[in-house]
Design an enzyme around this catalytic site. Structure first.
Site: not given
Ligand SMILES: [Zn+2]
Length: 459
Positions: A54, A105, A157, A159, A170, A328, A333-334, A337, A375-376, A422
């Site tokens: 992620d 995501s 979550d 994903t 989501r 995943e 990702d987290k 961020h 995913d991104h 992102h």
């Molecule tokens: Zn994110």
């Protein structure tokens, strides 16, 4: 020998032929060289293992590589022989004819899970019109595959959710979290929250965090008044909540493993990124995950073991019908961020160790399609080391890498006291095994759905 077996039955395109030739030169010396027939479009996979990092854009991979094995080193995910890039944009909810260039995501997961793009926040439902979109996991189940879904995030979550649920938002993770999707509540005749749908889908192996969602009380339907965990047990699930429970889980029943009330604990820690003049260059603190929580590699290994025994045991499928598993690495990702480079790198390295488990499995199970992608893209960038007259206006941290050199990682896609964002870049997709040649070049995230669908014989 394997080269002789199928070669006359396939037609290589110029691109694939060139790629295979290049791969042949690059990998000819490897003892575990995978057969040519698996690089090319020869049809079905017995098993599919899909890895989603992620927020794992090219810069996140490069940061993790430089830090952990050095600039000239290679991660396990770097060894997949066929690599392309895919575009990740979402659609605008109010006007789905227009792109939303920066996906979340949920929309990106919906793209590979269903083959259709949607708007940010949606879980396998259409932008604007809120219709359910059939998922690759549902197709795999229909075709007799056993299925697994593993994440270091809450299992509800985005994903993991895109494979096993259909909701308009989501945030609708547990029965008490349904403010944004009242029409989906069980008491309103809907399919329920993501947690309820994940269990009701009968996925054979569910491993991750998010126990708080499964402890909530169901508000309608045949399990009204029970928790989601109780409804899982009533539907044949064995439920485990720590690493030793996972290790001792036996084949024969479906397994729900919930190892944290929220997201699973992080592997590494360090000093967060800050604005100029920053902190002293740092090495990260490793090995911090509590021992009662399994690693992502542990979960991947156990998932493969259970799924494989199930396909060969109580169920009798055709020779080509094995398992479909998504894994995943969520907290890359987290922590991106949050602007925490050590935590981010630690999660990326743990994700890579899980990929190594699958690649080792694939050495002896060569009809397994392994795909590694993201995913991104995300915010972190490697920038020149700061000086008083030249430095980023954002926040950054300088790390001392495995090379013994300084690497500055920058976070500057939002104000420095806000969650970093992102990005809209294309990201890497790499693969080996049946259908793997289809990832080469520049494709779109929705193309991954069709690659997976062909691999399981659904297209
Ligand atoms: Zn994110």
């Amino acid at each position: 020998m394997f080269l002789l077996k199928k070669r006359r039955t396939v037609t290589l395109t110029a691109t694939v032929a060139a790629t295979v030739t290049a791969v042949g030169f690059a990998f000819a010396s490897r003892a575990d060289y995978l057969s040519l027939e698996q690089f090319i479009d020869n049809g079905r996979a017995k098993n599919v293992i899909l890895f989603i990092g992620d927020g794992m854009g090219d810069s996140e991979i490069t940061i993790a590589r430089n830090y952990s094995v050095g600039a000239a080193g290679r991660l396990a995910l770097d060894t997949l022989p066929l690599t392309g890039e895919y575009t990740t944009y979402a659609l605008q909810e109010s006007n789905p004819k227009l792109p939303d260039y920066v996906t979340d995501s949920a929309a990106s997961g919906t793209a590979w899970a269903t083959g259709s793009k949607t708007s940010n926040g949606r879980i396998s439902t259409t932008a604007s019109t809120d219709s359910d979109l059939k998922t690759i996991l549902e197709l795999a189940q229909e075709r007799g595959f056993v299925t697994g879904n593993v994440s270091t995030a809450e299992l509800t979550d985005a994903t993991p959710a895109v494979l096993v649920s259909h909701v308009s938002n989501r945030n609708c993770q547990g029965p008490k979290d349904m403010t944004s999707c009242p029409q989906d509540k069980k008491s309103a005749g809907g399919p329920g929250s993501i947690a309820e749908q994940s269990v009701d889908h009968g996925v054979d192996v569910l491993l991750g965090g998010g126990k708080q969602r499964y402890d909530q009380i169901i508000d309608g339907g045949r399990f009204a008044g029970k928790t989601v965990i109780e409804s899982a047990q009533a539907q044949g699930y064995q439920v485990v909540t720590d690493a030793s429970g996972l290790q001792s889980a036996q084949p024969g029943t479906k397994l729900l493993g919930l190892f944290n009330s929220g997201n699973m604990s992080l592997e590494w820690a360090g000093k967060p990124a800050v604005v100029y003049p920053g902190n002293e260059p740092q090495r990260c603190r490793e090995g911090l995950r509590p021992s009662n929580e399994p690693s992502l590699a542990d979960m991947t290994s156990k998932a493969i073991e259970l799924l494989e025994s199930k396909q060969g045991g109580q169920r009798r499928f055709s020779q080509k019908t094995g398992f479909f598993l998504q894994v995943e690495g969520a907290s890359i990702d987290k922590q991106d961020h949050a602007g925490n480079p050590c935590e981010q790198i630690g999660e990326n390295v743990a994700f890579d160790q899980a990929i190594k488990v699958a690649l080792d499995y694939a050495k002896t199970h060569r009809d397994t399609l392994v795909v590694v992608t993201a995913d991104h893209g995300h915010t972190s960038q490697i920038i020149p080391n700061p000086t008083q007259t030249a430095h980023s206006p954002g926040k950054y941290s300088t790390l001392i890498t495995a090379d013994g050199a300084q690497m500055t990682v920058n976070y500057a896609t939002n104000l420095s006291d806000q969650s970093q964002e992102h990005t809209g870049t294309q990201v890497r997709i790499a693969a080996q095994g049946p259908q793997a040649s289809k990832v080469v070049g520049v494709i779109d995230q929705t193309d991954l759905f069709h690659i997976l669908a062909r691999a399981i014989g659904a297209e």
